[in-house]
Write an enzyme that holds these catalytic residues in place. Structure first.
Site, PDB file in Angstrom:
ATOM      1  CG  HIS B  35      -1.817  -1.223   1.252  1.00 38.03           C
ATOM      2  ND1 HIS B  35      -1.402  -2.439   1.738  1.00 38.03           N
ATOM      3  CD2 HIS B  35      -3.094  -1.404   0.820  1.00 38.03           C
ATOM      4  CE1 HIS B  35      -2.390  -3.318   1.625  1.00 38.03           C
ATOM      5  NE2 HIS B  35      -3.419  -2.725   1.084  1.00 38.03           N
ATOM      6  CG  LEU B 126      -8.627  -0.929   8.515  1.00 35.54           C
ATOM      7  CD1 LEU B 126      -9.401  -0.392   7.324  1.00 35.54           C
ATOM      8  CD2 LEU B 126      -7.323  -0.157   8.696  1.00 35.54           C
ATOM      9  N   GLY B 163     -10.634   4.354   7.375  1.00 38.84           N
ATOM     10  CA  GLY B 163     -11.069   2.991   7.686  1.00 38.84           C
ATOM     11  C   GLY B 163     -11.127   2.765   9.183  1.00 38.84           C
ATOM     12  CB  ILE B 194      -9.043   8.160  -0.906  1.00 39.38           C
ATOM     13  CG1 ILE B 194      -9.010   9.393  -1.808  1.00 39.38           C
ATOM     14  CG2 ILE B 194      -8.913   6.869  -1.741  1.00 39.38           C
ATOM     15  CD1 ILE B 194     -10.065   9.410  -2.902  1.00 39.38           C
ATOM     16  CG  HIS B 265      -5.973   1.886  -0.291  1.00 37.52           C
ATOM     17  ND1 HIS B 265      -6.090   2.295   1.020  1.00 37.52           N
ATOM     18  CD2 HIS B 265      -5.914   0.534  -0.256  1.00 37.52           C
ATOM     19  CE1 HIS B 265      -6.099   1.230   1.798  1.00 37.52           C
ATOM     20  NE2 HIS B 265      -6.003   0.151   1.062  1.00 37.52           N
ATOM     21  CB  SER B 387     -22.846  -9.788  35.928  1.00 34.95           C
ATOM     22  OG  SER B 387     -24.121  -9.245  36.146  1.00 34.95           O
ATOM     23  CD  GLU B 414     -19.705  -5.931  24.887  1.00 34.75           C
ATOM     24  OE1 GLU B 414     -19.608  -5.242  23.850  1.00 34.75           O
ATOM     25  OE2 GLU B 414     -20.756  -5.999  25.552  1.00 34.75           O
ATOM     26  CG  PHE B 440     -21.930 -10.162  24.966  1.00 32.57           C
ATOM     27  CD1 PHE B 440     -22.796 -10.755  24.051  1.00 32.57           C
ATOM     28  CD2 PHE B 440     -22.468  -9.571  26.092  1.00 32.57           C
ATOM     29  CE1 PHE B 440     -24.174 -10.751  24.265  1.00 32.57           C
ATOM     30  CE2 PHE B 440     -23.842  -9.567  26.317  1.00 32.57           C
ATOM     31  CZ  PHE B 440     -24.700 -10.155  25.401  1.00 32.57           C
ATOM     32  CG  HIS B 476     -27.698 -12.642  27.105  1.00 34.56           C
ATOM     33  ND1 HIS B 476     -28.456 -12.165  26.073  1.00 34.56           N
ATOM     34  CD2 HIS B 476     -27.361 -11.552  27.852  1.00 34.56           C
ATOM     35  CE1 HIS B 476     -28.593 -10.852  26.178  1.00 34.56           C
ATOM     36  NE2 HIS B 476     -27.932 -10.457  27.241  1.00 34.56           N
TER      37      HIS B 476
END
Lengths: 671, 671
Positions: B35, B126, B163, B194, B265, B387, B414, B440, B476
């Site tokens: 890049h 990213l 990004g 861009i 890019h 929790s 998270e 999660f 969950h």
């Protein structure tokens, strides 16, 4: 908060809203678990929304042109269940409310799509609802453009909490909706200033209004307990040219001892406090008791849309027959009749032409054939259009100036893309696919899991599926992702070996009604291996004999994707040495597992040495190596054992020992 | 862009910055991939940053008080490699630059932590860089408060692209940094308009400046090609009381034919265009050729910090011996000597007292013992403190008014939490743990993968680890997450069965130097099973015999976590029927795999029936059922086969058939 003043100012409204609060308190108390505070805080907003704005007909919950209501703050499920019960959705009986959170009840802890009409999407994992709603609003825009406002013209309403807005995916959703000017998307933010750990300010100082404005939204602000103000704000939002966020200042657990505290977020089960809250509401009814007049007012709200629905049915009936059939076919999720023939024709061409190409390019070839005959496809990519090969010439780009466009530049938003795809599928009439690099499955995971859990046939186009992507290195090289997604229930992982298998995988993905799919596609070229045309979709069997042993069958090579060609070369080496070798292509484990035992025995008979070949880690392969008549001491694996590296693809395959010679050597060592 | 004007205005700067651009062009051309555009666009900003602001000493890259530089837009890796080479980092030779993206080179496609000094973190996925940098800045704040500015006083600089800012995790990072007022965090946004798919505006209209302001940041804006303006902005940012975002308006691929386009890019390898760009720069040197005067100017920049470093060494030496030892111990990642004895004492207490408690509570019990003797721990939770049981009384909350606090209210973030944990570990002197619901894991996955890839010992406290969480339902309830993380290389998944195992797992996590860990912990109570104290850490073996068969050994039950107690009850049933049954607890597959064959043979001998018990899906268990001397026809699995459901935990265990009786029946059916 002066409850008396609220009650006096709007007595009818107050009683209707209190019915929600009372049902919530009673259901949570009965379950001895749940989340009371949110429904109690947002009851006024929800009441106004359903009473004065939501277009729906409780007796016909599947009415395609209904407004969509998404409870993004899914823990407040009793808000939704109360609304559905009160307005008269037949399935949502009082018995179900009484069985809140119990086995077999449709009133699960969090709203589960499929449990009952009126539950438009599964929520609970925070941020998913708002991001899913973006997809619903996109689907609505596209179909409105296609079928006119007479047939499609509805809003998507979202109730989101602070948790939804703190999750990163919300930013992706907000950014996408802002750019796309989804004016029929209206988010009601439950601005109660409380999270589980305490006040919002202990973890966030974000000015949410400013944040939404920054991404091109209209923003309004109201007292979330003032029905007239709520009404006016929603009315205004509906006429805007942009998506609107309405900040609703509310009191969590309104009227309860736990009001305005994080304790109010959870289950308020103390009997005395419960009675005190009801008393404060002026609600002197027993548990689960809704006075007849209140129930009938709510039922009138539930029936309010019936006439409009009837008019809509008439308009639909007046639509030309073919347009109507197309609308209904797409809504039902049925593939067009031509799809099968189109795929077969393409397969034949490929089997004859035998091109060598990357399967991501194969996928584009398939899409070029499919998209023109399936107007319901909505494609996109998370800023990798040219790499994922997801855009075909016929689609047009969906943007404010082109509402008929079917391709979405999602930006660098894998998670938001996945959730939007769910939303499109849930909305109906749309079949969404979206691409990114397979490694970034990680980013999209929460929404991909929901695709599987909800049974939504979204298609994930995951290219650059191994070390074969080369120099971008281990951050971009999936090694565990096949295993991750294979481990996920109700999710089909397709890893096609060539263009023919890619076409077959697409056919399966596009005809699925309740299972999402991932296409794991190469960056690097692979040869055509299916050189003899068959009408039959072989990928549908999950695994099949691609090339049988010549002479005595001494070895079986099992492989997927780009490694099938390598296995075929290994077979050549082995056959040259007189070692009869079968190659089994296994593009979809899940479907292979569903075939009957007799078929699997034919494909994987006991006896021969087995070697699995895949440029991913071994995890999961033992099922096929040791199970299915395999023998531990006569099986081996050629693939990855750790993360990849940065180098040209062929160098990496050599470096990590995924070569025909290595496979042949492995077989010989096991004979 | 008038390059001549830029060159004339600041000729010395221009040549130094052009050296970066030229190296980038040459390296990408040699690799024929990479890049180019980002390093070419941000060369001016980076030059000013390194020349006038960055505190570092290229000859001593590990200087603890150096400024941290994070290239969040990791695809622009040649920017970083050029800077490290030019300023004289010994490892970053010209040879390495010439081998950009080749096997074995330290110059991987994306910056890989551990490949070379000066690469502070792995970036490329990213948004990770900016989110990781937040953790670095937190670690710096805490240690500055603890050791004073004399010892710790540095900045964390981030270069982030569009990004990075579109990824949801950036919002979590921005929100967290804004709330925590991390004034030593400075983000340089490469505002080039861009992305890969085209102009940013095709997918986003977000006003990034307004967005950062909304979350409590200072925002500055500069011409990213004007060295004086860049200098002034950074200088100003350093004196702010908040984190600062500097919007640097730049031209991607400056001076190249592809300037200001998405083509810019990627890899700009066209030889003619390359020469034309160099000509436009006024750079008439061959490939990889850096004029001696330019190199020596850069090396002077690289040596600029040497004196300051020496002064710092003197200040460190002047610190009291014990404080210095503590500083250096934590920096080295060594656990305090007392840890082992503390864990042993706790284990003995538990084995004697034999409490029944949830392992999340066990974890809290352990943390209460550990945190007071390990000042380097930094705990937190994604809004589930009560929790996850992650907060102990001694820690104090880290916030603007309490910089010595060691507990972070991460909010509902998270992903941002996980990335911040990586940042703390990478910064050094900190050992981070953070909690959320295990389901999660999905949200945190991208950063968890980076923990594993980088070899960073972050500890994930994942509670509510199965259907045992009950009524919150399938959204969950993790079922595939153990498999997901077990499939990930260099990641230890601990699923302890009781408080003793939890203590042992924590000891292993807290003494790990290069492998992250997840503790999979129950919501529901489990009995103490390790009722006989052993000094030895049994979890370190990964799997071990918890209870052996009485009489002839006919069955082996393998289980983890909360299912070990169920397996023990099944053993009772089987023994009553005269079926000698061994129970093997397998809290960590990864460590068990690392034990020697002889040990594993003792634990899992061939012969007996084997049944695995785990409240997750089977995926992966075949390794232990069929492998390791197991037999397919004599093995079975008791666990989940699909997603869970919403109901009380005991009802769910019964419903899904994970009970002592079901296990006993399974064994009998296999005998």
């Amino acid at each position: 908060m002066d409850l008396n003043a609220l009650r006096t100012a709007n007595p009818g409204h107050w009683r209707r809203a209190t019915a929600i609060r009372a049902l919530t308190l009673d259901a949570v108390a009965a379950a001895n678990s749940g989340h009371s505070g949110m429904p109690m805080g947002m009851a006024d907003v929800a009441t106004v929304l359903f009473e004065r704005h939501m277009k729906f007909d409780a007796a016909n919950p599947a009415w395609p042109d209904r407004d969509r209501f998404v409870l993004s703050a899914g823990h407040g499920s009793m808000l939704l269940y109360s609304l559905l019960h009160l307005t008269g959705y037949p399935e949502m009986t009082l018995e179900q409310i009484k069985n809140f959170r119990q086995l077999g009840a449709i009133t699960a802890g969090h709203p589960e799509y499929g449990h009952a009409p009126g539950i438009e999407t599964t929520t609970g994992p925070l941020g998913q609802g708002i991001a899913t709603a973006v997809g619903m609003a996109i689907a609505e825009e596209i179909q409105r453009a296609r079928y006119t406002k007479k047939i499609v013209d509805h809003y998507t309403y979202v109730i989101a909490g602070d948790g939804c807005l703190m999750e990163g995916v919300s930013q992706e959703a907000i950014g996408l909706a802002g750019k796309l000017e989804l004016s029929h998307l209206i988010v009601l933010w439950d601005d109660n200033g409380i999270t589980i750990d305490g006040k919002v300010e202990i973890s966030d100082v974000t000015d949410q209004k400013q944040r939404f404005l920054a991404s091109g939204w209209d923003v309004l602000e109201v007292d979330g307990h003032d029905p007239e103000a709520i009404d006016a704000a929603i009315a205004k939002a509906k006429t805007g040219k942009k998506p609107t966020m309405i900040a609703c200042k509310t009191h969590i657990a309104l009227g309860h001892a736990a009001q305005d505290t994080s304790k109010g977020h959870g289950a308020l089960t103390n009997a005395e406090q419960l009675l005190a809250a009801k008393a404060a509401y002026g609600w002197d009814h027993g548990a689960f008791e809704i006075p007849a007049d209140v129930k009938s007012e709510w039922e009138a709200i539930g029936a309010r849309g019936a006439a409009e629905r009837a008019e809509w049915e008439a308009r639909l009936a007046a639509l030309g027959a073919s347009k109507r059939a197309e609308f209904e076919r797409a809504l039902a999720g049925d593939a067009p009749k031509r799809l099968s023939a189109t795929i077969k024709r393409l397969k034949r061409e490929i089997s004859e032409g035998q091109p060598s190409m990357a399967t991501r390019k194969s996928s584009e070839t398939v899409l070029k054939a499919i998209n023109p005959i399936m107007a319901e496809t909505i494609g996109g990519s998370a800023d990798l259009t040219g790499s994922n090969n997801t855009l075909t010439g016929d689609m047009g780009v969906f943007e404010p100036g082109n509402r008929k466009g079917r391709y979405i530049y999602y930006g660098i938003r894998e998670h938001g893309m996945a959730a939007a795809m769910n939303g499109m599928a849930l909305h109906g009439g749309a079949r969404a696919y979206g691409g990114t690099f397979m490694c970034f499955t990680d980013y999209a995971r929460p929404a991909m899991r929901l695709s599987a859990l909800m049974g939504v046939p979204a298609t994930y186009v995951m290219t650059h599926d191994s070390i074969g992507l080369g120099e971008d290195g281990p951050t971009h090289q999936p090694v565990e992702h096949l295993a991750m997604m294979r481990a996920t229930p109700n999710f089909n992982v397709f890893r096609p070996a060539d263009t023919v298998e890619t076409a077959e995988a697409w056919e399966l993905a596009l005809t699925s009604k309740s299972t999402p799919a991932m296409l794991s596609l190469t960056r690097q070229n692979v040869p055509t291996l299916r050189t003899t045309h068959t009408n039959k979709n072989q990928v549908a069997q999950g695994g099949y004999v691609l090339a049988d042993a010549e002479g005595k069958r001494m070895a079986i090579l099992m492989a997927t994707g780009s490694e099938v060609a390598i296995a075929m070369e290994a077979r050549d080496l082995l056959q040259q040495d007189g070692i009869g070798t079968r190659v089994v292509s296994m593009p979809c484990w899940e479907l292979f597992e569903e075939t009957d035992e007799a078929y699997r025995r034919r494909v994987l008979p006991g006896g021969p040495v087995r070697v699995a070949v895949e440029a991913g880690i071994r995890f999961g392969w033992d099922r096929w190596l040791f199970g299915e008549r395999g023998k531990r001491e006569k099986s081996g694996f050629v693939g990855m054992h750790d993360f990849g590296a940065s180098a040209p693809a062929d160098v990496l395959y050599e470096h990590f020992g995924i070569t025909p010679q290595a496979i042949a050597d492995k077989v010989k060592s096991l004979l």
